[in-house]
Enzyme design. Structure first.
Site, PDB file in Angstrom:
ATOM      1  N   ASP A  93      -1.265   0.837  -4.252  1.00  0.00           N
ATOM      2  CA  ASP A  93      -2.291   0.163  -4.705  1.00  0.00           C
ATOM      3  C   ASP A  93      -3.124   1.097  -4.738  1.00  0.00           C
ATOM      4  O   ASP A  93      -4.254  -0.326  -5.273  1.00  0.00           O
ATOM      5  CB  ASP A  93      -2.193  -0.877  -3.473  1.00  0.00           C
ATOM      6  N   ASP A 105      -2.761   5.939  -3.579  1.00  0.00           N
ATOM      7  CA  ASP A 105      -1.869   5.454  -2.645  1.00  0.00           C
ATOM      8  C   ASP A 105      -0.856   4.290  -3.771  1.00  0.00           C
ATOM      9  O   ASP A 105      -1.144   4.207  -5.233  1.00  0.00           O
ATOM     10  CB  ASP A 105      -1.884   5.270  -1.635  1.00  0.00           C
ATOM     11  N   SER A 142       0.722  -0.753  -0.168  1.00  0.00           N
ATOM     12  CA  SER A 142       0.224  -0.084  -0.323  1.00  0.00           C
ATOM     13  C   SER A 142       0.992   1.148  -0.160  1.00  0.00           C
ATOM     14  O   SER A 142       1.684   1.703  -0.986  1.00  0.00           O
ATOM     15  CB  SER A 142      -0.719  -0.077   1.040  1.00  0.00           C
ATOM     16  N   ASP A 197      -5.721   1.953  -3.601  1.00  0.00           N
ATOM     17  CA  ASP A 197      -7.468   1.848  -2.875  1.00  0.00           C
ATOM     18  C   ASP A 197      -7.403   2.761  -1.449  1.00  0.00           C
ATOM     19  O   ASP A 197      -8.390   3.298  -1.230  1.00  0.00           O
ATOM     20  CB  ASP A 197      -7.239   0.445  -2.037  1.00  0.00           C
TER      21      ASP A 197
END
Length: 452
Positions: free
Chosen positions: A245, A243, A102, A247
């Protein structure tokens, strides 16, 4: 032995606490557990990753473990975490795996598993996987035709995800100018395609050139200052930051001022309420939500339900009450009508749609309806989970927290909590004045440091 899974999957510094051997074992165990729980001899897993230099290595090991234990794999390549959740459902897979850490620096990585419905894997199934890996309960690996196969997805899979995102709004976003920061992460693979679907929206994209080690480095939602400066200098209406990833999504207004997750929830929630679409007139947030958000919600006639930190906790509360909007101040926003998890690109589209529909010329005026009280967060390093528990239970810390709350006398808030993913205790203090919040947070942090 310690647990493998934390609040957001398995995380660690690669080749220190997370290596190829462990990834292989987790893949093989996941295949074994899903086969037992689905009754399928060859369960199907989707697998996607972010742009970290270690993601290829871990992906190869995970796939080897999955196939060795008899699972088939749909290989999605570099793609956002929420896309893996979506495509797991779309492809009728039995589970999905994401290789990502992340917002963390590139040397970290992680393994997150979704179930067939696109939700994070249950604690019970994670525990089964842990038991196999940690206590060597694995079954013999497959041979011959029982070995799993890898199916390499074509571009259509990513296009299907983008199609889904586009279908969630009914405006062309004409006339707006935005700057999008992809954090040199997974959004680099999809953001360009997504915003190209809106030819009347002027979009410029930055930090979409990943090289394996620049993910989240001075860019993206955790380093938003550069984006803010560029938005202000370039006369953009809005800046959007993902960010690693993708999400989560944060934003900045035309003046370069941060629009955090609380304010995104406030704008989207009040818009849904005005159209009679906010279920129960309720938004689900967390205990970290800013006091200003609480004040805004109360004035807008919106109930704010606050859970413990973590999007899993938010989602559980949303599903329990049938609520359609929830999220965290950090930018994990869940639009339950369209997704089973936080989705940065979906959040960006929903926010843009609200702004466009409002007809507001200056985004800052719209966001200004939800004031953000000064909030100071201090992270105190702590060696172990046991030490965190010992400190949190210490009477002198609890007494200090009570004294601080009394001194703030209803005009502020105190939250001291152990991190679920890092060796930290987090101290958060809100107050009407920044100097007050800073002083009180440092006082509590120093007490913790003396015990650490």
């Amino acid at each position: 032995m310690g647990k493998l899974f934390g609040t957001d999957g398995i995380r660690g510094v690669v080749n220190e606490t997370l290596n190829a051997e462990l990834a292989f074992e987790v893949g093989a165990a996941a295949a074994q557990v899903l086969a037992q729980n689905t009754g399928k001899a060859k369960p199907l897993f989707t697998i996607g990753k972010d742009t970290r230099i270690s993601s290829d290595m871990l992906e190869g090991s995970l796939i080897a473990g999955l196939c060795s234990a008899g699972a088939d794999v749909l290989h999605l390549g570099v793609i956002p975490t929420p896309a893996v959740a979506f495509l797991t459902v779309e492809n009728h897979a039995d589970a999905g795996i994401v290789i990502s850490a992340s917002h963390n620096p590139f040397e970290h990585n992680g393994i997150k598993i979704f179930n067939a419905q696109g939700f994070k894997l249950s604690d019970a199934l994670e525990n089964e996987i842990e038991d196999i890996v940690l206590f060597n309960k694995k079954a013999p690996l497959c041979t011959g035709a029982d070995i799993g196969q890898v199916i390499y997805a074509d571009q259509q899979e990513a296009d299907d995800y983008v199609d889904h995102l586009v279908s969630t709004i009914d405006t062309n976003l004409a006339g707006m100018r935005i700057l999008v920061d992809c954090a040199n992460g997974a959004a680099s693979a999809t953001a360009g395609k997504l915003f190209d679907r809106f030819p009347k929206l002027h979009t410029d994209i930055i930090n979409a050139d990943p090289n394996g080690i620049n993910i989240n480095h001075n860019c993206g939602s955790t380093h938003i200052d550069h984006l803010a400066a560029m938005v202000k200098a370039g006369n953009y209406d809005l800046g959007i930051a993902f960010d690693g990833d993708a999400d989560r999504c944060l934003a900045v207004d035309e003046q370069g001022q941060l629009i955090d997750g609380d304010q995104i929830l406030a704008l989207c929630g009040s818009d849904l309420k005005s159209r009679g679409e906010l279920t129960g007139d309720t938004i689900v947030a967390t205990v970290m939500s800013n006091l200003g958000f609480h004040v805004f919600a109360r004035q807008a006639g919106i109930d704010l339900l606050c859970t413990d930190v973590g999007d899993r906790n938010v989602l559980e509360e949303m599903d329990k009450g049938g609520y359609i909007l929830g999220g965290e101040q950090s930018g994990h926003t869940i639009f339950r009508r369209y997704a089973t998890t936080g989705d940065g690109e979906l959040t960006a589209l929903q926010l843009l749609s609200v702004i466009h529909r409002s007809g507001t010329q200056r985004v800052s005026a719209l966001v200004g309806m939800c004031e953000r009280y000064p909030q100071i967060l201090v992270n105190v390093p702590v060696d172990s989970k046991e030490k965190k528990e010992q400190i949190m239970a210490a009477p002198n810390l609890q007494e200090a927290i009570a004294r601080t709350e009394e001194e703030l006398s209803g005009n502020g808030r105190v939250l001291v909590r152990p991190s679920g993913t890092e060796a930290l205790i987090r101290v958060m203090v809100e107050a009407k004045h920044q100097s007050t919040a800073q002083a009180q947070a440092e006082k509590l942090a120093n007490i913790i440091k003396n015990m650490a």
